[in-house]
Design a protein around this motif. Structure first.
Motif, mmCIF file in Angstrom:
data_model
loop_
_atom_site.group_PDB
_atom_site.id
_atom_site.type_symbol
_atom_site.label_atom_id
_atom_site.label_comp_id
_atom_site.label_asym_id
_atom_site.label_seq_id
_atom_site.Cartn_x
_atom_site.Cartn_y
_atom_site.Cartn_z
ATOM 1 N N ILE A 30 0.854 -1.186 0.000
ATOM 2 C CA ILE A 30 0.000 0.000 0.000
ATOM 3 C C ILE A 30 0.891 1.236 0.000
ATOM 4 O O ILE A 30 1.863 1.303 0.745
ATOM 5 C CB ILE A 30 -0.942 0.037 1.225
ATOM 6 C CG1 ILE A 30 -1.992 -1.078 1.138
ATOM 7 C CG2 ILE A 30 -1.645 1.392 1.345
ATOM 8 C CD1 ILE A 30 -2.930 -1.136 2.334
ATOM 9 N N ASP A 31 0.543 2.229 -0.832
ATOM 10 C CA ASP A 31 1.210 3.527 -0.843
ATOM 11 C C ASP A 31 0.223 4.600 -0.393
ATOM 12 O O ASP A 31 -0.910 4.639 -0.870
ATOM 13 C CB ASP A 31 1.705 3.881 -2.252
ATOM 14 C CG ASP A 31 2.870 3.012 -2.699
ATOM 15 O OD1 ASP A 31 3.515 2.391 -1.833
ATOM 16 O OD2 ASP A 31 3.124 2.950 -3.913
ATOM 17 N N ILE A 32 0.683 5.464 0.509
ATOM 18 C CA ILE A 32 -0.122 6.613 0.928
ATOM 19 C C ILE A 32 0.616 7.876 0.484
ATOM 20 O O ILE A 32 1.606 8.281 1.108
ATOM 21 C CB ILE A 32 -0.352 6.632 2.450
ATOM 22 C CG1 ILE A 32 -1.016 5.325 2.903
ATOM 23 C CG2 ILE A 32 -1.208 7.836 2.843
ATOM 24 C CD1 ILE A 32 -1.237 5.229 4.400
ATOM 25 N N PRO A 33 0.164 8.502 -0.613
ATOM 26 C CA PRO A 33 0.833 9.725 -1.095
ATOM 27 C C PRO A 33 0.617 10.898 -0.135
ATOM 28 O O PRO A 33 -0.397 10.970 0.566
ATOM 29 C CB PRO A 33 0.151 9.986 -2.442
ATOM 30 C CG PRO A 33 -0.495 8.695 -2.825
ATOM 31 C CD PRO A 33 -0.893 8.058 -1.529
ATOM 32 N N ARG A 34 1.564 11.789 -0.135
ATOM 33 C CA ARG A 34 1.462 12.977 0.708
ATOM 34 C C ARG A 34 0.290 13.847 0.241
ATOM 35 O O ARG A 34 0.144 14.137 -0.944
ATOM 36 C CB ARG A 34 2.766 13.773 0.624
ATOM 37 C CG ARG A 34 3.008 14.734 1.776
ATOM 38 C CD ARG A 34 4.376 15.385 1.635
ATOM 39 N NE ARG A 34 5.434 14.398 1.592
ATOM 40 C CZ ARG A 34 5.987 13.841 2.677
ATOM 41 N NH1 ARG A 34 5.568 14.182 3.873
ATOM 42 N NH2 ARG A 34 6.951 12.949 2.556
ATOM 43 N N GLY A 35 -0.567 14.232 1.186
ATOM 44 C CA GLY A 35 -1.682 15.116 0.881
ATOM 45 C C GLY A 35 -2.901 14.442 0.281
ATOM 46 O O GLY A 35 -3.850 15.117 -0.112
ATOM 47 N N GLN A 36 -2.911 13.096 0.205
ATOM 48 C CA GLN A 36 -4.056 12.383 -0.358
ATOM 49 C C GLN A 36 -4.756 11.517 0.692
ATOM 50 O O GLN A 36 -4.155 11.135 1.698
ATOM 51 C CB GLN A 36 -3.628 11.506 -1.541
ATOM 52 C CG GLN A 36 -3.218 12.292 -2.767
ATOM 53 C CD GLN A 36 -3.103 11.410 -4.003
ATOM 54 O OE1 GLN A 36 -3.675 10.329 -4.101
ATOM 55 N NE2 GLN A 36 -2.345 11.884 -4.986
ATOM 56 N N ILE A 37 -6.016 11.204 0.423
ATOM 57 C CA ILE A 37 -6.801 10.334 1.302
ATOM 58 C C ILE A 37 -6.938 8.978 0.622
ATOM 59 O O ILE A 37 -7.462 8.880 -0.488
ATOM 60 C CB ILE A 37 -8.192 10.935 1.596
ATOM 61 C CG1 ILE A 37 -8.042 12.317 2.252
ATOM 62 C CG2 ILE A 37 -8.999 10.006 2.501
ATOM 63 C CD1 ILE A 37 -9.369 13.021 2.507
ATOM 64 N N VAL A 38 -6.460 7.950 1.295
ATOM 65 C CA VAL A 38 -6.478 6.588 0.757
ATOM 66 C C VAL A 38 -7.502 5.762 1.535
ATOM 67 O O VAL A 38 -7.523 5.788 2.767
ATOM 68 C CB VAL A 38 -5.078 5.941 0.856
ATOM 69 C CG1 VAL A 38 -5.128 4.476 0.439
ATOM 70 C CG2 VAL A 38 -4.081 6.717 0.008
ATOM 71 N N SER A 213 -2.077 13.681 4.883
ATOM 72 C CA SER A 213 -2.505 12.415 4.300
ATOM 73 C C SER A 213 -3.443 11.706 5.267
ATOM 74 O O SER A 213 -3.423 11.955 6.473
ATOM 75 C CB SER A 213 -1.295 11.526 4.012
ATOM 76 O OG SER A 213 -0.381 12.169 3.161
ATOM 77 N N ALA A 214 -4.238 10.780 4.728
ATOM 78 C CA ALA A 214 -5.135 10.004 5.591
ATOM 79 C C ALA A 214 -5.304 8.607 5.028
ATOM 80 O O ALA A 214 -5.329 8.401 3.814
ATOM 81 C CB ALA A 214 -6.490 10.695 5.722
ATOM 82 N N LEU A 215 -5.425 7.650 5.939
ATOM 83 C CA LEU A 215 -5.815 6.282 5.601
ATOM 84 C C LEU A 215 -7.154 6.048 6.270
ATOM 85 O O LEU A 215 -7.247 6.070 7.500
ATOM 86 C CB LEU A 215 -4.775 5.273 6.096
ATOM 87 C CG LEU A 215 -5.131 3.797 5.883
ATOM 88 C CD1 LEU A 215 -5.212 3.466 4.393
ATOM 89 C CD2 LEU A 215 -4.126 2.875 6.580
ATOM 90 N N VAL A 216 -8.178 5.840 5.464
ATOM 91 C CA VAL A 216 -9.537 5.663 5.991
ATOM 92 C C VAL A 216 -9.933 4.198 5.853
ATOM 93 O O VAL A 216 -9.985 3.651 4.752
ATOM 94 C CB VAL A 216 -10.543 6.566 5.252
ATOM 95 C CG1 VAL A 216 -11.949 6.328 5.762
ATOM 96 C CG2 VAL A 216 -10.159 8.032 5.424
ATOM 97 N N ILE A 217 -10.202 3.562 6.984
ATOM 98 C CA ILE A 217 -10.615 2.158 7.028
ATOM 99 C C ILE A 217 -12.138 2.111 7.044
ATOM 100 O O ILE A 217 -12.775 2.745 7.887
ATOM 101 C CB ILE A 217 -10.090 1.471 8.304
ATOM 102 C CG1 ILE A 217 -8.609 1.750 8.518
ATOM 103 C CG2 ILE A 217 -10.408 -0.015 8.289
ATOM 104 C CD1 ILE A 217 -7.695 1.129 7.558
ATOM 105 N N SER A 226 -17.130 9.448 -1.411
ATOM 106 C CA SER A 226 -17.259 10.851 -1.019
ATOM 107 C C SER A 226 -15.985 11.423 -0.407
ATOM 108 O O SER A 226 -15.856 12.640 -0.294
ATOM 109 C CB SER A 226 -18.403 11.013 -0.015
ATOM 110 O OG SER A 226 -18.130 10.297 1.182
ATOM 111 N N LEU A 227 -15.047 10.562 -0.018
ATOM 112 C CA LEU A 227 -13.917 11.036 0.779
ATOM 113 C C LEU A 227 -12.550 10.779 0.151
ATOM 114 O O LEU A 227 -11.654 11.622 0.253
ATOM 115 C CB LEU A 227 -13.975 10.362 2.159
ATOM 116 C CG LEU A 227 -12.982 10.817 3.225
ATOM 117 C CD1 LEU A 227 -13.194 12.295 3.562
ATOM 118 C CD2 LEU A 227 -13.136 9.972 4.492
ATOM 119 N N CYS A 228 -12.388 9.650 -0.514
ATOM 120 C CA CYS A 228 -11.043 9.176 -0.866
ATOM 121 C C CYS A 228 -10.596 9.567 -2.275
ATOM 122 O O CYS A 228 -11.411 9.776 -3.172
ATOM 123 C CB CYS A 228 -10.981 7.657 -0.717
ATOM 124 S SG CYS A 228 -11.356 7.083 0.952
#
Length: 329
Positions: A30-38, A213-217, A226-228
């Motif tokens: 998994i990659d979480i880019p800076r400033g993005q919501i995953v 950045s955010a990781l939303v489970i 609506s969010l990611c």
């Protein structure tokens, strides 16, 4: 190319039970880019929360982590989180990473005033000079997350707040140290739809305002849409499909992804019938030779039972692990 804040490679999380190591998360990337919501989406019990807890280093003692969780600061400094000891991880949690848990009533200490709970991270990490300074920062963050009359709410106990306000307190606790990454584990569980929308809007606004950045489970594809910005679809501890949100909703390739999307109730659908994915998630520890989803899949073919599919590129940024999806493509 995206600036990657957090990179997981071949991450495996196992728990010991009856002298056996049972894999819960199975070699995911998994990659979480800076400033993005995953978004990390899947049914309950598929390993989403274990993935999040492995980042924060708050797994149970029976858990064992292998693989890589690489953190990259804006100055280019890289830190391998799996190599840090408990003390070193605690220094990361708060200033760099914050987490919102899914049950605020059980996550908050019922014997402590909410203001003191939010201020605790500031004092532990010595980000303020005094408790008076901490109080001022807490009141400000309580106001930012939309808690009315934050001065008086500072002294309230968790049971004196509604579910929505308690969740806002949890967000304030995660945000008080201004982290680079917010991990939200089912942040709208047990909230009514109006409050859910408010919480999701708040998370998105705070991420945008702070370039965080955010990781939303979640198990809710509506939350994802609506969010990611980007989404990973997880099943039985493995990633089955990953893509930008617009790609996934426009062209879902994996039968499991299509099942999740078809399970969303629609205004023009039959109110007496809800679409569901047949069957149940297999018990962890009972490993299959082929695809984990084959016993519940209507598109299966013989090799699905005997050969695990490898990840295949569908288009730029869109990947899927499925024999039948590639055949159909």
């Amino acid at each position: 190319m995206d600036d990657i804040l957090l990179k997981m490679r071949n991450l495996t999380v196992s728990v010991r039970k009856d002298k056996k190591e049972i894999p819960i998360v199975k070699g995911i990337d998994i990659d979480i880019p800076r400033g993005q919501i995953v978004g990390l989406v899947g049914e309950s019990g598929c390993g989403k929360s274990m993935t999040a807890k492995s980042i924060m280093g708050i797994l149970p003692h029976s858990a064992h982590v292998t693989g890589s969780i690489l953190w990259k600061d804006s100055n280019g400094t890289e830190t391998e989180l799996t190599k840090l000891n408990e003390k070193e991880l605690r220094k990361m949690c708060g200033p760099k990473m914050g987490m919102v848990f899914q049950e605020p009533m059980t996550s908050l200490n019922p014997l402590m005033r909410i203001g003191d709970q939010v201020a605790e991270a500031l004092l532990i990490h010595k980000l303020v000079k005094s408790r008076a300074d901490a109080r001022g920062k807490v009141v400000k963050i309580l106001e930012e997350v939309g808690i009315p009359d934050p001065e008086s709410r500072y002294s309230a106990y968790p049971h004196q707040l509604s579910g929505g306000l308690r969740q806002r307190v949890m967000i304030a606790m995660a945000m008080i140290c201004e982290p680079n990454l917010l991990i939200a584990d089912e942040p709208t569980t047990a909230l009514d739809v109006t409050i859910q929308a408010q919480i999701l809007k708040l998370i998105k606004e705070m991420c945008t305002a702070r370039n965080m950045s955010a990781l939303v489970i979640t198990h809710n594809m509506g939350v994802v849409s609506s969010l990611c910005d980007k989404v990973y679809v997880m099943y039985m501890g493995r990633i089955l499909e990953r893509a930008q949100v617009t790609q996934l909703f426009k062209n879902p390739m994996h039968p499991y992804t299509r099942g999740l999307l078809s399970s969303i109730p629609r205004i023009n659908s039959n109110p007496d019938y809800l679409t569901t994915i047949p069957g149940n998630i297999p018990e962890f520890g009972k490993e299959t030779v082929g695809c984990d989803f084959c016993l519940r899949c209507s598109d299966d073919e013989r090799k699905c039972f005997f050969e695990r599919p490898s990840e295949t590129k569908i288009s730029e940024g869109h990947f899927v692990s499925c024999h039948t999806a590639i055949k159909g493509e």
